[in-house]
Design a protein around this motif. Sequence first.
Motif, PDB file in Angstrom:
ATOM      1  N   ILE A   1       0.845  -1.212   0.000  1.00 46.93           N
ATOM      2  CA  ILE A   1       0.000   0.000   0.000  1.00 46.93           C
ATOM      3  C   ILE A   1       0.873   1.251   0.000  1.00 46.93           C
ATOM      4  CG2 ILE A   1      -1.675   1.339   1.333  1.00 46.93           C
ATOM      5  CD1 ILE A   1      -2.705  -1.347   2.458  1.00 46.93           C
ATOM      6  N   GLU A   2       1.852   1.298   0.908  1.00 46.78           N
ATOM      7  CA  GLU A   2       2.712   2.482   1.024  1.00 46.78           C
ATOM      8  C   GLU A   2       3.667   2.592  -0.165  1.00 46.78           C
ATOM      9  OE1 GLU A   2       0.870   1.521   4.709  1.00 46.78           O
ATOM     10  OE2 GLU A   2       2.196   0.254   3.490  1.00 46.78           O
ATOM     11  N   LEU A   3       4.201   1.482  -0.614  1.00 47.58           N
ATOM     12  CA  LEU A   3       5.159   1.505  -1.717  1.00 47.58           C
ATOM     13  C   LEU A   3       4.494   1.917  -3.023  1.00 47.58           C
ATOM     14  CD1 LEU A   3       7.134  -1.789  -0.904  1.00 47.58           C
ATOM     15  CD2 LEU A   3       7.982   0.558  -0.642  1.00 47.58           C
ATOM     16  N   ALA A   4       3.225   1.567  -3.183  1.00 44.51           N
ATOM     17  CA  ALA A   4       2.513   1.894  -4.421  1.00 44.51           C
ATOM     18  C   ALA A   4       2.383   3.404  -4.630  1.00 44.51           C
ATOM     19  CB  ALA A   4       1.130   1.253  -4.413  1.00 44.51           C
ATOM     20  N   GLU A   5       2.460   4.181  -3.570  1.00 46.75           N
ATOM     21  CA  GLU A   5       2.324   5.636  -3.671  1.00 46.75           C
ATOM     22  C   GLU A   5       3.645   6.331  -4.009  1.00 46.75           C
ATOM     23  OE1 GLU A   5       0.641   6.980  -0.031  1.00 46.75           O
ATOM     24  OE2 GLU A   5      -1.278   5.924  -0.322  1.00 46.75           O
ATOM     25  N   MET A   6       4.731   5.577  -4.073  1.00 48.71           N
ATOM     26  CA  MET A   6       6.053   6.148  -4.327  1.00 48.71           C
ATOM     27  C   MET A   6       6.420   6.082  -5.805  1.00 48.71           C
ATOM     28  SD  MET A   6       8.194   4.429  -1.171  1.00 48.71           S
ATOM     29  CE  MET A   6       7.560   4.452   0.509  1.00 48.71           C
ATOM     30  N   GLU A   7       7.355   6.935  -6.197  1.00 48.48           N
ATOM     31  CA  GLU A   7       7.946   6.830  -7.530  1.00 48.48           C
ATOM     32  C   GLU A   7       8.728   5.507  -7.618  1.00 48.48           C
ATOM     33  OE1 GLU A   7       7.567   8.865 -10.088  1.00 48.48           O
ATOM     34  OE2 GLU A   7       6.218  10.145  -8.904  1.00 48.48           O
ATOM     35  N   PRO A   8       8.801   4.907  -8.800  1.00 47.17           N
ATOM     36  CA  PRO A   8       9.486   3.613  -8.929  1.00 47.17           C
ATOM     37  C   PRO A   8      10.891   3.593  -8.345  1.00 47.17           C
ATOM     38  CG  PRO A   8       8.304   4.127 -10.939  1.00 47.17           C
ATOM     39  CD  PRO A   8       8.190   5.341 -10.062  1.00 47.17           C
ATOM     40  N   ARG A   9      11.672   4.673  -8.556  1.00 44.59           N
ATOM     41  CA  ARG A   9      13.032   4.690  -8.027  1.00 44.59           C
ATOM     42  C   ARG A   9      13.019   4.702  -6.502  1.00 44.59           C
ATOM     43  NH1 ARG A   9      16.983   9.722  -9.041  1.00 44.59           N
ATOM     44  NH2 ARG A   9      15.457  10.608  -7.587  1.00 44.59           N
TER      45      ARG A   9
ATOM     46  N   LEU B   1       8.202   4.933   5.329  1.00 42.59           N
ATOM     47  CA  LEU B   1       6.920   4.535   4.759  1.00 42.59           C
ATOM     48  C   LEU B   1       5.790   5.540   4.952  1.00 42.59           C
ATOM     49  CD1 LEU B   1       7.046   0.780   5.865  1.00 42.59           C
ATOM     50  CD2 LEU B   1       7.253   1.644   3.519  1.00 42.59           C
ATOM     51  N   VAL B   2       5.929   6.434   5.904  1.00 41.46           N
ATOM     52  CA  VAL B   2       4.831   7.388   6.179  1.00 41.46           C
ATOM     53  C   VAL B   2       4.995   8.629   5.310  1.00 41.46           C
ATOM     54  CG1 VAL B   2       3.788   8.854   7.921  1.00 41.46           C
ATOM     55  CG2 VAL B   2       4.548   6.557   8.525  1.00 41.46           C
TER      56      VAL B   2
END
Length: 211
Positions: free
Chosen positions: A158-166, A210-211
């Motif tokens: 859930i948290e990783l999906a909101e980040m840019e791929p890099r 992650l936050v």
Amino acid sequence: MTNSPTALTVATDITSLETDTDGRTLRRRRNRDAVIASLISLIQEGDLDPTVANIADRAEVSHRSVFRYFDDLDDLARTALETALRDALPLAVIAGVGTGSLDDRIEGVIAARLRILTHTKFLVRVAKAKSATLPEVDRMVANVAAMNRDQFRRHFEIELAEMEPRDRAHVTALLSSQMGFEGYDHQSSVLQRTDEEIADAWRLLMRRLLV
């Protein structure tokens, strides 16, 4: 005049031979397993390079017989490490992976990492040392690291999906390395930190990333 062997006598002799063969096979398997268990237990007790004598004495077999079951000490070490680390994998399982609040998932991964790392820390030290000369052990160490990265990706999807791929790749790499064997061993052995202190550091790291 000599009597010819009866069918019953022949059958009895064959059965006796089969029983003896089965008995030898069983004893060989039991002794081989005992040697493997002996090496694993010695390593887990902190003896990272036990002698053949110590291994044999713990297994209650003759020193010479160790090499009846294994080609050499590297063959024994490879077999023991594969057995021990495979058997330990259930300790790394996170119940309900990827579900619950972020705090719940953080506590879940901390509990799983401490379970597996405290149980295998000496085994992994030996595996890391052996990986330079034993390709099978090197692949095993690499596979465990890949499993750890995949576990973090699924658990914090859930948290990783909101980040840019890099950024996602950086965070996954940081978590899996800092909460893997090297990160744990450095804090535990080099910095002499307790598991409670290590867990607090991991909580801080995960919340910051992650936050």
